[in-house]
Design a protein around this motif. Sequence first.
Motif, short mmCIF file in Angstrom:
data_model
loop_
_atom_site.label_atom_id
_atom_site.label_comp_id
_atom_site.label_asym_id
_atom_site.label_seq_id
_atom_site.Cartn_x
_atom_site.Cartn_y
_atom_site.Cartn_z
N CYS A 7 -6.90 74.47 23.33
CA CYS A 7 -7.37 74.20 24.69
C CYS A 7 -6.73 75.10 25.73
O CYS A 7 -7.18 75.14 26.89
N PRO A 31 -15.30 77.34 27.27
CA PRO A 31 -15.12 75.89 27.43
C PRO A 31 -15.82 75.11 26.32
O PRO A 31 -16.97 75.36 26.00
N ASN A 32 -15.09 74.13 25.75
CA ASN A 32 -15.60 73.44 24.58
C ASN A 32 -15.22 71.95 24.59
O ASN A 32 -14.94 71.36 23.55
N ASP A 33 -15.23 71.39 25.80
CA ASP A 33 -14.95 69.96 25.96
C ASP A 33 -15.47 69.56 27.33
O ASP A 33 -15.38 70.36 28.28
N TRP A 76 -12.81 70.24 29.86
CA TRP A 76 -12.13 71.49 29.51
C TRP A 76 -11.17 71.97 30.60
O TRP A 76 -10.05 72.39 30.31
N GLN A 105 -7.32 72.54 29.78
CA GLN A 105 -6.73 73.88 29.77
C GLN A 105 -5.49 73.92 30.67
O GLN A 105 -4.46 74.52 30.30
#
Length: 482
Positions: free
Chosen positions: A406, A418-420, A423, A427
Motif C-alpha cells: 500500500c 490505486p487498488n483499494d 487507497w 498509502q
Amino acid sequence: MNTKASPVAMPAYDRHSLTHGIVHIGLGNFHRAHMAVYLDDLMTMGLAQDWAILGAGVRIGDARMRDAMLAQDCLSTIIELDPKGRTARRVGAMTGFIEVQPDNAALIAAMTDPAIRIVSLTVTEGGYFINAATGQFDPDAAEIIHDAANPAAPQTAFGALLAALRARKAAGIAPFTVMSCDNLPGNGHVTQSAIVGLARLSDPGFADWVQANVAFPNGMVDRITPATGPRERAMAAEFGLGDDPVPVTCEPFRQWVLEDHFPMGRPALEQVGVTFTDDVHAYEAMKIRILNGGHATIAYPGGLMDIEYVHEAMADPLISGFLDKVEREEIIPYVAPVPDTDLGDYYSLIRERFSNPEVADTERRLCFDGSNRQPKFIIPSLRDALAAGAKIDGLALVSALWCRYCAGTTDSGAVIEPNDPDWGNLQTLALAARSDPSAWIGQKAIYGDTGQDPRFAAAFALALASLWADGTAKTLTRYLSS
C-alpha cells in the motif's frame, strides 16, 4: 489449444416457458459462473422451470451490465478453464433484467411480485456496511443515513429489499427469503444485521417484524472467476462469440453449501451438487481461512515482486514455500473440523487450483480491497494463533507485506496504481509506518485490539523493516529458513 473445435453448449430447455422465482442483485462474474450455472444445470434436467432469475442492480455499473445482457437475450457466456481443454456454454437461467433507477422503484415493484420467493445478492464483501473493528452493522455510513431518511426512495440494495418487504406485508404477501451469495463469514447473519439495522433506524416495529419473519440462510460459495478483459473476450471470439462484451471465465471447480431455510420454497439444488447442512459455518471457516487467507498470503509478495499472474506466483519457490509454511503452521491448525473433509486434502486442492495456468487470475485482483478482506481472511487466524501462544511470524509478515504494498511501489520501484477503495488513506499510513509501524497496525477498523498486542506489534515491525531494507525475496528467504 484448439478451442474452435469445441462446440458451445446452448440451453437445452425452452427459456420462453420459464417463469421468474428469483431476483438477483449484483450481476457480476461470480454470480453468472456460480448460482446461474447451478440453476442452468437444473433447468437442463427439466427442473426449476419456475425459478428463472430476474437480474437487478443498484449502481451505475449495473446499468451497463443490463444493457450488455439485454443485447444478448440475457444469455451468459461461461468458459471453463480446464488445463486439459477449455469448454464454453451459454447459460440461460436469467431471462430478464430490471431497469436500474436511482430510487430503485422498478426493483422494489419486481420484488413485491408474489412469484418472487428468493432475493439473492452478490454485492461484494465490502457492500454490507459492517464496521470491521466491531463486526457490527454501521449505521453511520452515508448511504445508510440516506435510506433511513428516504425509505420509499432507497439507494442501497438493503433499502430496496426493505421497501419491497414492507409492500408485501401491507398486501398480505408472505416475505421472500433473502440469500446472500457473497464471500462472508455468516453471510446470512451479516445480511440480516444490515437489513434489520437499517429498518431500525426509521421503523423499529417493522425491524422487529423483519427479524421475526424473514429467512436469511447462511451459505458458503466458491469458484475462482477472474475479471473480464481483452484475454477473456478473445477466448469468447475463439468460440464464435466475439459479440459478447461480458464473457465470464472460471475454473472447473465450484462449491456451494447452504442452510436449508427457505420458507417460500427453493429449487432442488441438491440435485446438482449443492450441499445442504446445518454446519455451513464449518465449511465457510475452512474456505475463508485456507483459500481466501491463502490468496491474501500470495497476493502481496507477488505484487511487490512484479509478478502478474497467480499461477506464476505459485511457481515461485519463495512464494509457494511461504504459502505452505503459513498455511500449515499458522492457519490450518485453527480451522475447526469439517464434516467429511480432510483439511490437508482440501489445502492440496487449493494449491492445485491456484496453480492452474489457464485461469490466469491476476495478483492485482487478489491484492484488491485489502481493507475489507484482511479483517475477514487474515486477522481471525492471527487472533487465534496469538490466543494459543503459538507462532505468528508468518501472519505478521502477511500483514507487513500488505502494508508495504500500500506504500504504492514495488520492490523494483514500479508504481502500484490505486487498488483499494481507501487507497489514499492506506498509502499515507503505509508510508508513515516505515518509521512508525504503529501508524499501520493502529487502524482499529482493520485490527481492532490485535494491533495493540505486543507480540504481534514486534513481529510486524521486524517484518516491515526487513521488507523496506532488504526487499520481499530476501525477507521470504529469511522467514523460510527460520
